[in-house]
Scaffold this motif. Structure first.
Motif, mmCIF file in Angstrom:
data_model
loop_
_atom_site.group_PDB
_atom_site.id
_atom_site.type_symbol
_atom_site.label_atom_id
_atom_site.label_comp_id
_atom_site.label_asym_id
_atom_site.label_seq_id
_atom_site.Cartn_x
_atom_site.Cartn_y
_atom_site.Cartn_z
ATOM 1 N N SER A 4 27.517 33.713 49.575
ATOM 2 C CA SER A 4 28.337 34.593 50.416
ATOM 3 C C SER A 4 29.742 34.025 50.589
ATOM 4 N N LEU A 5 29.850 32.673 50.670
ATOM 5 C CA LEU A 5 31.164 32.045 50.749
ATOM 6 C C LEU A 5 31.916 32.233 49.428
ATOM 7 N N ALA A 6 31.226 31.994 48.308
ATOM 8 C CA ALA A 6 31.863 32.188 47.000
ATOM 9 C C ALA A 6 32.272 33.635 46.798
ATOM 10 N N ASP A 7 31.461 34.554 47.291
ATOM 11 C CA ASP A 7 31.769 35.970 47.166
ATOM 12 C C ASP A 7 33.038 36.309 47.939
ATOM 13 N N ALA A 8 33.153 35.763 49.152
ATOM 14 C CA ALA A 8 34.336 36.047 49.960
ATOM 15 C C ALA A 8 35.592 35.409 49.372
ATOM 16 N N LEU A 9 35.449 34.211 48.807
ATOM 17 C CA LEU A 9 36.615 33.504 48.290
ATOM 18 C C LEU A 9 37.067 34.021 46.930
ATOM 19 N N LEU A 10 36.119 34.444 46.094
ATOM 20 C CA LEU A 10 36.485 34.682 44.698
ATOM 21 C C LEU A 10 35.798 35.870 44.038
ATOM 22 N N LEU A 11 34.542 36.096 44.305
ATOM 23 C CA LEU A 11 33.727 36.951 43.445
ATOM 24 C C LEU A 11 33.665 38.407 43.876
ATOM 25 N N THR A 20 67.561 40.813 33.736
ATOM 26 C CA THR A 20 66.464 40.688 34.714
ATOM 27 C C THR A 20 65.106 40.494 34.068
ATOM 28 N N ASN A 21 64.961 40.855 32.799
ATOM 29 C CA ASN A 21 63.646 40.821 32.151
ATOM 30 C C ASN A 21 63.572 39.820 31.005
ATOM 31 N N ARG A 22 64.473 38.871 30.964
ATOM 32 C CA ARG A 22 64.449 37.889 29.890
ATOM 33 C C ARG A 22 63.208 36.990 30.016
ATOM 34 N N ASN A 23 62.530 36.803 28.881
ATOM 35 C CA ASN A 23 61.315 35.986 28.807
ATOM 36 C C ASN A 23 60.189 36.513 29.703
ATOM 37 N N ARG A 24 60.252 37.789 30.034
ATOM 38 C CA ARG A 24 59.228 38.369 30.903
ATOM 39 C C ARG A 24 58.217 39.148 30.061
ATOM 40 N N ARG A 25 56.954 38.812 30.232
ATOM 41 C CA ARG A 25 55.882 39.484 29.518
ATOM 42 C C ARG A 25 54.972 40.171 30.527
ATOM 43 N N MET A 26 54.297 41.207 30.073
ATOM 44 C CA MET A 26 53.346 41.921 30.915
ATOM 45 C C MET A 26 51.952 41.340 30.701
ATOM 46 N N ALA A 27 51.302 40.954 31.767
ATOM 47 C CA ALA A 27 49.955 40.365 31.697
ATOM 48 C C ALA A 27 48.963 41.312 32.354
ATOM 49 N N VAL A 28 47.894 41.639 31.636
ATOM 50 C CA VAL A 28 46.829 42.507 32.145
ATOM 51 C C VAL A 28 45.602 41.638 32.366
ATOM 52 N N ARG A 29 45.117 41.591 33.608
ATOM 53 C CA ARG A 29 43.989 40.727 33.953
ATOM 54 C C ARG A 29 42.990 41.484 34.814
ATOM 55 N N THR A 30 41.751 41.052 34.745
ATOM 56 C CA THR A 30 40.776 41.554 35.705
ATOM 57 C C THR A 30 41.070 40.927 37.071
ATOM 58 N N GLU A 31 40.465 41.479 38.100
ATOM 59 C CA GLU A 31 40.697 40.947 39.438
ATOM 60 C C GLU A 31 40.207 39.507 39.541
ATOM 61 N N ARG A 45 42.463 36.171 40.465
ATOM 62 C CA ARG A 45 42.167 35.271 41.577
ATOM 63 C C ARG A 45 42.030 33.828 41.103
ATOM 64 N N ILE A 46 41.396 33.643 39.964
ATOM 65 C CA ILE A 46 41.241 32.281 39.448
ATOM 66 C C ILE A 46 42.590 31.687 39.103
ATOM 67 N N ARG A 47 43.476 32.494 38.529
ATOM 68 C CA ARG A 47 44.809 31.997 38.182
ATOM 69 C C ARG A 47 45.622 31.682 39.434
ATOM 70 N N GLN A 48 45.455 32.485 40.465
ATOM 71 C CA GLN A 48 46.195 32.257 41.703
ATOM 72 C C GLN A 48 45.704 31.014 42.438
ATOM 73 N N LEU A 59 38.032 27.955 42.614
ATOM 74 C CA LEU A 59 36.984 27.992 41.597
ATOM 75 C C LEU A 59 36.293 26.635 41.500
ATOM 76 N N ALA A 60 37.072 25.561 41.521
ATOM 77 C CA ALA A 60 36.470 24.224 41.457
ATOM 78 C C ALA A 60 35.605 23.959 42.683
ATOM 79 N N LEU A 61 36.064 24.385 43.858
ATOM 80 C CA LEU A 61 35.293 24.199 45.092
ATOM 81 C C LEU A 61 33.979 24.969 45.023
ATOM 82 N N ILE A 62 34.042 26.208 44.537
ATOM 83 C CA ILE A 62 32.834 27.036 44.458
ATOM 84 C C ILE A 62 31.843 26.432 43.477
ATOM 85 N N LYS A 63 32.350 25.968 42.337
ATOM 86 C CA LYS A 63 31.454 25.335 41.360
ATOM 87 C C LYS A 63 30.753 24.129 41.979
#
Length: 872
Positions: free
Chosen positions: A97-104, A314-325, A329-332, A337-341
């Motif tokens: 339940s903690l992992a679910d609230a934090l990440l999943l 304004t858009n130099r070196n800017r790429r569009m990234a498509v990610r799942t939720e 969250r893992i990238r942010q 993720l390490a704590l949950i593991k």
């Protein structure tokens, strides 16, 4: 027989009637012809039942009924097994339940798997937001998404009652299609219309379900009523459903406003939505039918390249990234993720120990049932049929443990819900008992059933019924009977040792936190936040307001000093600055660094006792119009100017073309967001040269800091009664919640895991030794009869328990050596367990093992040899 007729036989009354009629008919035939002429009537009845089409279901029900009867005859076994599994499954469910609230946990929207996150990625920031013009271009050109929605989290001064003072509330500025893309239908009223997104439209708003209940008592008359936001009157047009809590993990917005209102709410002269260089929007997209994440990424890459060519500035070196939720969250927050593991790994060890415990009990139970199993095999039962019967019993035990685990998990969740950070408006962790936790408990129960039930069932079904019946139910050798159980017990002790060492590491970290003095002053300090900008104060008016507030508070009785900062150390609302250090060569593609930073006034360093190790602190002369200056911490200097004197170096603010500030001091490196973070660079800027719209006032008191709360609130109201005051708390309260309370909660959590593991391992050892004693009664009787002393018998039994404990401790030592680095990686800042812990844990395990073995050993020593031999 038709399907309909087969279905009729599922009805118990119909089956009973058919069964009665069949028996009556066969009874009549037997009376006429005799049983010898009719043959095997039992077989004939089985053939008739087979035509009903549900024999397999009858067989399953028969297994279940027999399993309940068998388990009812052994309540002690059931109680121990269910309790062991309940503790383990409950611990796993609570941590889930903690992992679910934090990440999943998925987004609270319709079909959340189809909603993806679209962000801008640059070498400086791989997860940057998006500007409104870029979002608009993507929305118009993309075909991979059925809809793209944008929003920005902010805080607004909200007043449901026009005569009441405003309160700071979390709010989302959303695009007009936000709720359509999310698939959210308002529980009252309506969502926003396309025309309401324009800046010139009538101000309308939607409120959350909780805000509706708290401020309007759930009355539907809220639709059409007025709500004052940042001094502007809005009309409420809808209420979000209770299940929709926003798209941010730790924040539940109370208010939703069309994004076109951003300029009016902020009181800005220029429309921020038309600034392509302002990347502060979160964009979510719902995939079109037939589209995938990969195809959407390819399409947005093409659109992004076109935008970069068209808007190079304004858009130099800017790429569009498509990610799942989940990817977002893992990238942010990769540290979560390490704590949950780490936590999930520890509770998984508890589940393994519990399953080993139950497996040991089942093996011992199977030994006692060997004659029963042998008789069943001898009269024609197949081995697969016996395995199915035994697995049914294991499944019932596992399901009972899963249900009990839900109660244990509920208690654990109540404790986890106490974890919080004092903030206003409050942040939400979101740990809760829901269907996902129930599913986790059931899956853990099924997995444990296979883990502890399959091998004992298969081993039991492989019984040689001929030799077993000849031997009276005990045909296997002693070594063959106990070797597998010895391995399980030694493994339990080894895993328990890992859990106890982990608890020792958290204890060491907690002790270090208590022994380590704060890096800044916490006593006799109270802080409060204000936000005059929400009332459309101009920058000049905001600065004047803070000057008046500081002057007024400084003259209050009981006030020793006053300071201002953009954010307090260890506050969850840390701020960042973009800087370009002089002479530093960035990697290819990067143009600036984004580091922690804050604007502070001249009194900040003395009020909070932040040590300046080189150079000087800010003074009242560091004002607008004077030479721009800055102070960096040791880590900043070490990172960007290694082996150089940072005093006199310059940093550019914002970009390589931004204003330059000369470094005049080096502060001691501290902790800024969390007490267990790695050393991070930090930049201090003088407030007068870098004014902010929102500041934190820090007041040093001559006596009790809490006594200044009411006078401080009144001081703000005396200047402007409409300016909201929030986060009014002592600095000691903030420090304790972020340092002491957090470490204590994690130590209690891991310590409880260690205690559960130790209790399960001890009960497993006791069960094995007790079982061994019960099977060696004849041997002990002979030993005593030929002259062995009772002390010899006690030592004989004790020695076996201590050998198992020693083997388990040796294995546990090897596992601990491998686990310690993983634990440290999962929770930075963990202390290194002292040599005393590494000595006390094995000694404690040996002592507990000796006690667990002594009880059955004493019972063995107390046997009457004559009675023991006679009974055997």
């Amino acid at each position: 027989m038709t399907i309909w007729n087969r279905l009729k036989y599922l009805w118990p009354a119909r089956r009973r009637r058919e069964e009665r009629e069949m028996r009556e008919e066969l009874g009549s035939l037997t009376a006429i012809a005799g049983s010898r002429e009719l043959g095997n009537l039992t077989l004939a009845m089985e053939d008739v039942r087979a035509t009903w089409g549900w024999t397999w279901l009858d067989s399953i029900f028969a297994d279940i009924r027999y399993s309940f009867r068998a388990l009812r005859r052994q309540p002690a076994f059931v109680a121990v097994a269910v309790l062991s599994l309940a503790l383990a499954i409950g611990a796993n469910s609570a941590i889930f339940s903690l992992a679910d609230a934090l990440l999943l946990r998925p987004l609270p929207v319709k079909n959340p798997a189809a909603v993806l996150d679209i962000s801008g990625a640059t070498p400086d920031n791989p997860s940057e937001g998006m500007s409104f013009p870029d979002y608009r271009d993507l929305r118009d050109k993309s075909r991979s998404f059925s809809g793209l929605a944008a929003y920005r989290l902010t805080t607004l001064a909200a007043a449901a009652n026009p005569s009441a003072p405003a309160q700071i509330r979390f709010a989302n500025l959303v695009s007009d299609n936000f709720f359509a893309v999310a698939g959210v239908t308002p529980s009252a009223g309506r969502a926003f219309l396309p025309g309401e997104a324009a800046a010139s439209a009538q101000p309308v708003a939607m409120v959350s379900y909780d805000f509706w209940q708290q401020n309007y008592a759930g009355s539907h008359s809220v639709i059409g009523s007025s709500l004052r936001l940042n001094g502007i009157v809005f009309t409420i047009v809808g209420v979000t459903p209770a299940a929709f809590t926003g798209l941010d993990r730790f924040v539940r917005p109370s208010i939703f406003v069309p994004i076109g209102m951003a300029q009016r709410l902020a009181g800005e002269v220029a429309d921020p939505l038309e600034n392509r260089g302002r990347h502060d929007l979160v964009v979510k997209g719902r995939l079109s039918a037939g589209a995938s994440q990969e195809s959407a990424q390819a399409e947005l890459a093409i659109i992004g390249d076109a935008l970069e060519r068209e808007y190079a500035k304004t858009n130099r070196n800017r790429r569009m990234a498509v990610r799942t939720e989940l990817q977002r969250r893992i990238r942010q927050t990769p540290q979560l993720l390490a704590l949950i593991k780490m936590l999930m790994g520890l509770v998984a060890l508890i589940l393994i120990i519990a399953c080993s415990n139950v497996a040991n009990l089942l093996l011992a139970r199977a030994r006692a049932r060997s004659r029963e199993i042998a008789i069943r095999l001898s009269i024609g039962a197949g081995r697969s049929r016996v395995v199915r019967q035994l697995m049914t019993e294991s499944l019932i035990v596992a399901m009972a443990g899963g249900v009990g685990g839900l109660f244990v998990a509920f208690g654990g969740i109540l404790l986890l819900q106490t974890m919080s950070v004092p903030s206003d408006p409050p942040s939400v962790l979101g740990v809760q008992m829901d269907w996902r936790v129930v599913q986790c408990s059931l899956l853990a129960a099924l997995a444990s059933c296979i883990f502890f039930g399959l091998v004992p069932a298969w081993q039991t079904a492989r019984t040689d019924f001929v030799s077993t019946l000849k031997a009276g139910g005990d045909g296997a050798s002693a070594m063959g009977r106990t070797f597998g159980r010895d391995v399980l017990v030694a493994g339990q002790i080894a895993l328990a040792m890992v859990l106890l060492i982990a608890a020792g590491m958290f204890l060491a970290g907690f002790r270090n936190m208590l022994a380590m003095p704060p890096e800044f002053r916490t006593d006799h300090l109270i802080s409060l936040d204000t936000a005059p900008a929400v009332l459309h104060y101009s920058p000049e008016q905001t600065q004047a307001f803070y000057r008046r507030l500081v002057d007024r508070v400084r003259t209050m009785p009981g006030v020793a000093a006053v300071a201002m900062t953009e954010s307090l150390p260890l506050s969850p609302s840390q701020t960042a600055v973009s800087v370009v250090p002089e002479g530093y060569q960035f990697p290819k593609g990067r143009e600036k660094a984004i580091e922690f930073g804050a604007a502070v006034d001249a009194g900040y360093f003395s009020a909070l006792n932040v040590e300046i190790q080189r150079g000087r602190a800010f003074t009242d002369h560091d004002r607008a119009g004077s030479r721009r200056v800055a102070i960096v911490n040791q880590q900043f200097a070490k990172t960007y100017w290694p082996d150089q004197d940072p005093i006199g170096k310059r940093i550019r603010l914002g970009s390589a073309d931004g204003p330059a500030a000369e470094v005049v001091g080096v502060a001691k490196t501290g902790h800024y967001l969390a007490v267990n973070e790695a050393p991070a660079p930090f930049v201090y800027l003088p407030y007068e040269q870098n004014p902010r719209q929102r500041m934190t006032l820090v007041v040093e008191s001559a006596g009790d800091a809490g006594a200044l709360a009411t006078p401080l609130r009144e001081a703000v109201r005396s200047i402007d009664g409409n300016v909201p005051v929030f986060n009014l708390r002592t600095v000691a309260t903030l420090y304790e919640s972020r340092v002491t309370a957090t470490w204590l909660q994690f130590f209690q959590m891991v310590g409880t895991m260690g205690f559960i593991g130790l209790a399960l391992a001890t009960s497993g050892l006791y069960g094995l030794v007790a079982y061994t004693v019960s099977r060696r009664v004849k041997e002990f009787g002979i030993r005593v009869a030929i002259g062995a002393s009772r002390r010899d018998v006690v030592w004989l039994v004790e020695r076996r328990g201590l050998i198992l404990a020693g083997v388990g401790i040796a294995i546990g030592g090897a596992l601990t050596a491998a686990a310690v680095p993983l634990l440290a990686a999962g929770f930075p800042g963990l202390g290194v367990s002292s040599p005393a812990v590494y000595a006390l844990v094995p000694l404690g395990l040996l002592m507990v093992s000796a006690i667990a073995s002594y009880v059955p050993a004493r019972r063995a020593a107390g046997l009457d040899p004559l009675r023991a031999l006679r009974n055997e």
